[in-house]
Design a protein around this motif. Sequence first.
Motif, PDB file in Angstrom:
ATOM      1  N   ALA B  59     -12.267 -86.606  89.262  1.00 57.28           N
ATOM      2  CA  ALA B  59     -12.506 -86.379  87.841  1.00 57.28           C
ATOM      3  C   ALA B  59     -13.876 -85.723  87.649  1.00 57.28           C
ATOM      4  N   PRO B  60     -14.024 -84.822  86.711  1.00 56.87           N
ATOM      5  CA  PRO B  60     -13.023 -84.392  85.720  1.00 56.87           C
ATOM      6  C   PRO B  60     -12.117 -83.259  86.203  1.00 56.87           C
ATOM      7  N   ALA B  61     -12.159 -82.929  87.494  1.00 55.90           N
ATOM      8  CA  ALA B  61     -11.241 -81.913  88.014  1.00 55.90           C
ATOM      9  C   ALA B  61      -9.902 -82.584  88.322  1.00 55.90           C
ATOM     10  N   PRO B  62      -8.824 -81.785  88.408  1.00 57.54           N
ATOM     11  CA  PRO B  62      -7.520 -82.390  88.718  1.00 57.54           C
ATOM     12  C   PRO B  62      -7.442 -82.863  90.173  1.00 57.54           C
TER      13      PRO B  62
END
Lengths: 436, 307
Positions: B59-62
């Motif tokens: 997070a906050p990336a997938p």
Amino acid sequence: MTEHSRASNGTARDLLRFATAGSVDDGKSTLVGRLLYDTKSVLADQIEAVQRASVDKGLSTPDLSLLVDGLRAEREQGITIDVAYRYFGTPKREFVLADTPGHVQYTRNTVTGASTAELAVLLVDARNGVVEQTRRHAAVLALLRVPRLVLAINKIDLVDYDEAVLAAIAKDFAGLARSLGFADDAVVTIPVSALVGDNVVERSERTPWYEGPTLLGHLESVPVTGPEVAAPFRMPVQYVIRPRTDELHDYRGYAGQIAAGTVAPGDEVVVLPGGARTTVAAVETADGPLAAAAAGRSVTVLLDDDIDISRGDVLASAAEPPRVTDELDATLCWLAEKPLRPGARLLLKHGTRVTPVVVGAVGERLSLDSEVPTWEPAPEQLGINDIAHAALRTADPLPVDEYADIRATGSFLLIDPPTGNTLAAGLVGTPLAVAP
Amino acid sequence: MTATLPIAPASALDALDALESEAIHIFREVAGEFDRPVILFSGGKDSTLLVHLAVKAFAPAPVPFPLLHVDTGHNYPEVIDFRDRLVERLGLRLEVAHVQDWIDDGRLVERPDGTRNPLQTVPLLDTINEHRFDAVFGGGRRDEERARAKERIISLRDAFGRWDPRKQRPELWNLYNGRHAPGEHVRVFPISNWTELDVWRYIQREGIELPPIYFAHEREVFRRDGMWLAEGPWGGPRGNETLKKRSVRYRTVGDGSCTGAVESTATTLDEVIAEVTASRLTERGATRADDRLSEAAMEDRKREGYF
């Protein structure tokens, strides 16, 4: 500690990782079995399975070692081949126990178990006292800097609960522990009978002269040392988090588990091995930003300046940075059958970086055969279970600390390039107090 | 010269925080070192926990990994429904390997006892090969079973997917060695050090949604080998087995043919945790017939490539 960790389920408990050491005949499996059994960590179907298997083997009483020997080959041979991990908990604390075999491969297994242990329980047989194997294990535990020791003097029922016998062994061991660098208050001696259950979980009435804690009582109350919270900040960068979405277009977070110290917004840090300096803008987790985070926690660090940072770099305290070097004096614990020859070209994993390494001269080897461990002249090559000093040269410079100061940034693996196998555990410096 | 070993101050992390940080560390190591990881996902509590931890790790990336479900075809509808909603909500990619496809084209033969749990190994290994997955995450825990107690966190599998417990690499500190040759892969167990109770406490603390079959509900079940099995395409009730309505819940999610329910009235997380705390049976002992086949059933299946 996050607020919700204590939500709706009573008090938060901490976790103690500990290891057992001691030779087979000292009753280590029985002690592990007793701890699991008396803390009700062995459930009915597991006990039934052991009873069934014991009957199949023609035994009249259940063989508790079957509870822990998980592999077909172990049960066939009645020996423990490999380290296993056991779990139990009490209302006060959770435990992860690295249950190491005491057999021939003592160093390899003790090193593996001790590398993550905050405490080690070293067993001796009350009838035999401190023996060669005790000295070997104690030396390896000291080398790996396991912070706390319990000397469990087992089979006290077989020496008639004689205080004098126990006192003599304790005194003998205290001298050894001191010579290995253990502080007096880091070692606790407990007389136990794993078979009968004296002082393991229940206090024994047969040792009125013993005023200390039971083994479990001590495990429950000993301070959890944890990773080096008090040391200067260190964090190997594992992964760069870049969402690349419209609203997080410029987000660039450096993810890692804090290896030592604490970090907070505003802290000055240096990026190594490059040497760029910047300031911490935020310390984040998926649950939101933190005011500060300490060793052991996985976080994402955001920095004030846009610097080229990638996996393998280390973020460190700018005031107290590690040493950056491509020449290491180290202590190697050789774990593989394949011997080490000077000049070998291998791979070294330190933190999150893997780099080629050449092993130079092999220095003194630790001899564990004598009364007190001593360093003796270098052998031609290192074989399995040898512990020796060696000089290494790495392709990339590494930010390292002495293992004696910070375990996480002072440790590394040596890896065999063709097979990928782990060959050695490496400790930066000479982390054993024994003089050469 | 005698140095004194230092005793550092108490750690700030409680047990669940420490386990969470360790699991996140493992996810990020694999993301950093491997090209094509995948998370094995069954819709059960352990793999749902894995997905939750993976989301937190990046997070906050997938989450940079797809999910893989080896579907025996013997499912509880609630679990498939839960799986599809979770994938949708988190925007994950899901691969499904249907055991039925392998049976239909003759690569697998249905067993006489109708159970498909042991049949999962071939579709799993075929799918790993086909997608060239090099790191396969699983929700296995060392407290489940004594062969699993011997398992490394990152565990090498040869080109045939086999596990050789005698050739395991030592695992030291938190330095995981994931080196592997082309064709080999590793199995990765980020929640190795969790117990069943840790899993439940964490699910409660984090508010993680689970399929409803984990909570007590009325269900038509029949008795076989001391377990309550549900009616389904896996066969049953047979002979003199009769369906009865019972208040039950599941402790594990697996192939319907060999995963039993336990009688229970626990409808909330608090009640489930109280029940697990008091239980005198392990989750696998209580509800998994496949582990009862022999003394070394799990080890033997793991050697062949099973999880």
